[in-house]
Design an enzyme around this catalytic site. Structure first.
Site, PDB file in Angstrom:
ATOM      1  N   HIS A  46       0.826  -1.206   0.000  1.00  0.00           N
ATOM      2  CA  HIS A  46       0.000   0.000   0.000  1.00  0.00           C
ATOM      3  C   HIS A  46       0.867   1.265   0.000  1.00  0.00           C
ATOM      4  O   HIS A  46       0.584   2.229  -0.725  1.00  0.00           O
ATOM      5  CB  HIS A  46      -0.918  -0.008   1.222  1.00  0.00           C
ATOM      6  CG  HIS A  46      -1.720   1.251   1.366  1.00  0.00           C
ATOM      7  ND1 HIS A  46      -2.721   1.597   0.485  1.00  0.00           N
ATOM      8  CD2 HIS A  46      -1.653   2.266   2.271  1.00  0.00           C
ATOM      9  CE1 HIS A  46      -3.240   2.765   0.844  1.00  0.00           C
ATOM     10  NE2 HIS A  46      -2.609   3.196   1.927  1.00  0.00           N
ATOM     11  N   GLU A  68      -1.931  -5.782  -3.928  1.00  0.00           N
ATOM     12  CA  GLU A  68      -2.619  -5.389  -2.703  1.00  0.00           C
ATOM     13  C   GLU A  68      -3.943  -6.144  -2.574  1.00  0.00           C
ATOM     14  O   GLU A  68      -4.313  -6.605  -1.485  1.00  0.00           O
ATOM     15  CB  GLU A  68      -2.860  -3.880  -2.740  1.00  0.00           C
ATOM     16  CG  GLU A  68      -3.193  -3.253  -1.414  1.00  0.00           C
ATOM     17  CD  GLU A  68      -3.392  -1.759  -1.558  1.00  0.00           C
ATOM     18  OE1 GLU A  68      -3.074  -1.037  -0.609  1.00  0.00           O
ATOM     19  OE2 GLU A  68      -3.866  -1.309  -2.630  1.00  0.00           O
ATOM     20  N   ASN A 423      26.929 -23.298  -6.698  1.00  0.00           N
ATOM     21  CA  ASN A 423      27.607 -24.594  -6.709  1.00  0.00           C
ATOM     22  C   ASN A 423      27.110 -25.494  -5.587  1.00  0.00           C
ATOM     23  O   ASN A 423      26.981 -26.709  -5.761  1.00  0.00           O
ATOM     24  CB  ASN A 423      29.123 -24.391  -6.583  1.00  0.00           C
ATOM     25  CG  ASN A 423      29.774 -24.098  -7.920  1.00  0.00           C
ATOM     26  OD1 ASN A 423      29.110 -24.115  -8.952  1.00  0.00           O
ATOM     27  ND2 ASN A 423      31.058 -23.801  -7.907  1.00  0.00           N
TER      28      ASN A 423
END
Length: 691
Positions: A46, A68, A423
């Protein structure tokens, strides 16, 4: 304050909000029933939407508005948290970051976001409902998330500025519709009581109709524009405690488009004229609120452009160089004029100046220190995305995120850490079924840790996966001709082979790792920072990558040494001790000179040979050895003379000379001579890899 100033503030605040959204969504995925967290995410979305609407960035407003809506369904308990919802909301954060990048470059927003808004709308309308879930307590069905057409607030420029500043400060702006009981006699009194109650929670910008108009009209309701940090539920509950208040609706408010484009700010925002009478009617309330308001408005932190901070640090560095020259001049004058009181006064002033410079340097260097958590915070999302691609289950555990490190080091260590984690995910952690077969938990663990080691920082990336396949690494190195089959290597030497350029044991290339590039780049990046990387691995138990880095790359204490006709600076933070060694005690093992030190073998590096300097004509039976180290790795540097300790400013050698092996940078001494600074990490890495 012009538009550019507003834009910079907006970008900083929006980036903070989007980071909160990203990290909060990852936490929500682990704890889907955390109502407080959902409310926090809703407020962040918001705030981002409100600030973007104020600045007129419609694409960001539309995208965050859809997010929202979806978060509102979650916080009402009408929908369960699913991986699908987390995926699409994380995609929203990625899109918004791309949009903010275009805003930062002063470009029009061209990022396509229609597919995301459609996905969120579909999920919002057709998503799985929580069968046994109920709306959260305190959520009134009459509350609405958007300001519906109704009363129009005709705001003055000052009031418009107040709303804008509230949006920039990540505060919520609400329209309150307060309905009175049908037979309320003293309507103005109820309005004044409402204002007084709200002033404890925030700032009332405007009331319609005014207090006077409400008293003489037949209206049984009034509307207010209110700025606060409180939630809608708390505001509503607070007002309903006032007698003769029948109902309260709390709705989000955004400025009309006509008020968005002409950007103005007023430094001193006065209260609406319609509010003055109510304030005068109750002076004690105003006086009681005056002191807390002062405390709330105190500024404890400020944002400073990094270019300004870097310039300040450069100036301090130049002052350190100048002070060093003054000390040198004072010493020379003392030698020639030992009895002159002016020389003594100069040297005393230099001593005092040195203390001040040390304090100033320490204070300025703290400005460069940034918590390593700013880098660590990006990896939960990274691991989460990798898990979705590979089907593995991995938990990322982070420790020491409050550990501080130089800003430049922070900026440069991110990519090497990313590759190491890639990795660990791709090569280290086994698939769930394989882990269960060998008696491990189904979910693997990758641990990120950081802590101080003297004047260095240690960063450890460890996993509980399969560990390095040393036999496979050895065979691949032989196949590539990197080593011979007859070459005897320890397990640690074999593990360090992965740092050789182009070395990879991956059987196939994936979009995560296995391209044959990376670990050599990791080592080079860490070495360029004056650091060192080491490996500890155990077959079937996991692998740990230990990175050690200097805390700062700006101003350091150094030991000056002479080698032939040259002077070198050795970072004092890396110096363990200095020795005077008889040449007959130095033995060679292969091509590497060694000396016995308290029962241990210390490898030596002759700086004359390293930097191809001519041998001196004088022959000495003993040589100076400077023992340097990082972590548990040490090496001795053979030098001709020790000059002493001095504070030096590290200067870059430029693009042409940058990356010279064994050299970290240069500095200017008190006599104006340029001296090279040794890169201890690079020298130690040579010993580990080559020998």
């Amino acid at each position: 304050m012009d538009l550019d100033d507003f834009l910079e503030f907006y970008l900083l605040d929006s980036q903070e909000q989007i980071e909160k959204l990203g990290s909060g969504l990852l936490e929500l995925e682990r704890d889907g029933e955390n109502i407080s967290l959902v409310n926090d995410l809703f407020r962040s979305a918001h705030s981002l939407k409100g600030a973007s609407g104020t600045m007129g960035f419609t694409p960001i407003v539309e995208l965050t508005h859809a997010a929202e809506d979806l978060l509102d369904k979650l916080r009402q308990g009408k929908m369960l948290v699913t991986n699908e919802i987390i995926d699409v909301l994380l995609a929203v954060t990625d899109k918004v970051k791309m949009m903010l990048a275009q805003v930062g470059q002063r470009l029009a927003i061209s990022v396509d976001y229609g597919d995301l808004t459609s996905q969120m709308k579909t999920i919002t309308e057709t998503g799985a409902l929580a069968q046994e879930s109920k709306p959260f307590a305190g959520k009134n069905q009459a509350e609405e998330k958007e300001d519906k057409p109704g009363v129009a607030f005709a705001l003055s420029p000052e009031e418009t500025g107040t709303v804008r500043e509230a949006a920039f400060a990540s505060k919520s702006v609400y329209r309150l519709n307060v309905v009175l009981e049908p037979n309320t006699m003293m309507k103005a009194v109820r309005a004044v009581m409402t204002i007084q109650r709200l002033e404890l929670l925030g700032n009332v910008v405007k009331i319609i109709p005014s207090i006077d108009e409400l008293e003489v009209s037949d209206a049984l309701e009034f509307n207010m524009l209110f700025v606060t940090n409180e939630s809608q539920e708390d505001i509503r509950a607070d007002i309903l405690e006032i007698s003769e208040i029948f109902d309260v609706r709390v709705m989000n408010y955004t400025l009309p488009e006509s008020d968005v484009n002409p950007i103005r700010t007023e430094k001193n925002v006065e209260e609406p004229a319609s509010m003055s009478r109510s304030k005068q009617a109750n002076q004690p309330v105003e006086q009681n609120n005056e002191q807390p308001q002062k405390d709330v408005n105190q500024v404890h932190t400020i944002r400073v452009d990094t270019a300004r901070m870097d310039n300040l640090i450069n100036l301090v560095g130049e002052m350190v160089i100048t002070r060093t020259r003054l000390v040198k001049i004072g010493q020379d004058l003392q030698t020639e004029n030992q009895s002159d009181p002016l020389v003594s006064n100069l040297n005393e002033a230099n001593v005092y100046l040195g203390r001040l410079m040390n304090d100033l340097q320490e204070s300025v260097m703290r400005l460069r220190m940034v918590p390593i958590g700013t880098i660590f915070s990006r990896y939960p999302r990274l691991v989460r995305d990798f898990c979705r691609k590979t089907g593995k289950r991995i938990e990322l555990v982070i420790h020491g995120e409050e550990t501080e490190l130089d800003k430049i080091v922070i900026e440069m260590i991110g990519d090497p850490l990313t590759h190491i984690i890639r990795n660990s995910v791709d090569h280290g952690i086994e698939p769930p079924e394989e882990r269960l077969t060998v008696g491990k938990p189904e979910a693997g663990t990758i641990t990120l840790d950081a802590y101080h080691e003297g004047n260095h920082i240690a960063i450890i990336v460890s996993d509980d996966g399969a560990g390095l396949n040393l036999d496979k690494i050895y065979k691949k190195a032989v196949e590539k001709g990197l080593i011979s089959e007859r070459e005897g290597l320890s397990e640690n030497d074999i593990a360090n082979l992965i740092f050789l350029p182009g070395f990879s044991t991956a059987d196939q290339i994936t979009d995560i790792s296995g391209r044959g590039v990376g670990m050599d780049v990791v080592k080079k990046a860490i070495t360029n920072l004056g650091g060192i990387v080491d490996i500890k691995t155990s077959r079937g138990a996991g692998t740990s990558m230990i990175i050690r880095l200097p805390l700062t790359l700006a101003i350091i204490q150094a030991l000056l040494v002479e080698v032939g006709n040259e002077t070198y600076a050795v970072p004092l933070s890396s110096v363990v001790e200095t020795l005077l060694v008889n040449k007959c005690d130095i033995k060679s093992v292969g091509s590497l000179p060694m000396v016995q030190l308290r029962g241990n073998t210390l490898p030596l590096i002759s700086l004359k040979q390293k930097f191809d300097l001519p041998e001196s004509a004088a022959i000495h039976d003993e040589v100076y050895v400077v023992v340097v180290g990082l972590g548990d790795k040490t090496v001795g540097l053979i030098v001709d003379e020790l000059q002493g300790q001095q504070e030096v400013v590290i200067k870059s050698l430029g693009d042409y000379l940058n990356g010279l092996p064994g050299i970290a940078g240069a500095t200017i001494l008190g006599d104006g001579k340029v001296t090279l600074i040794l890169d201890i990490g690079s020298l130690l890495q040579d010993i580990l890899i080559k020998h």
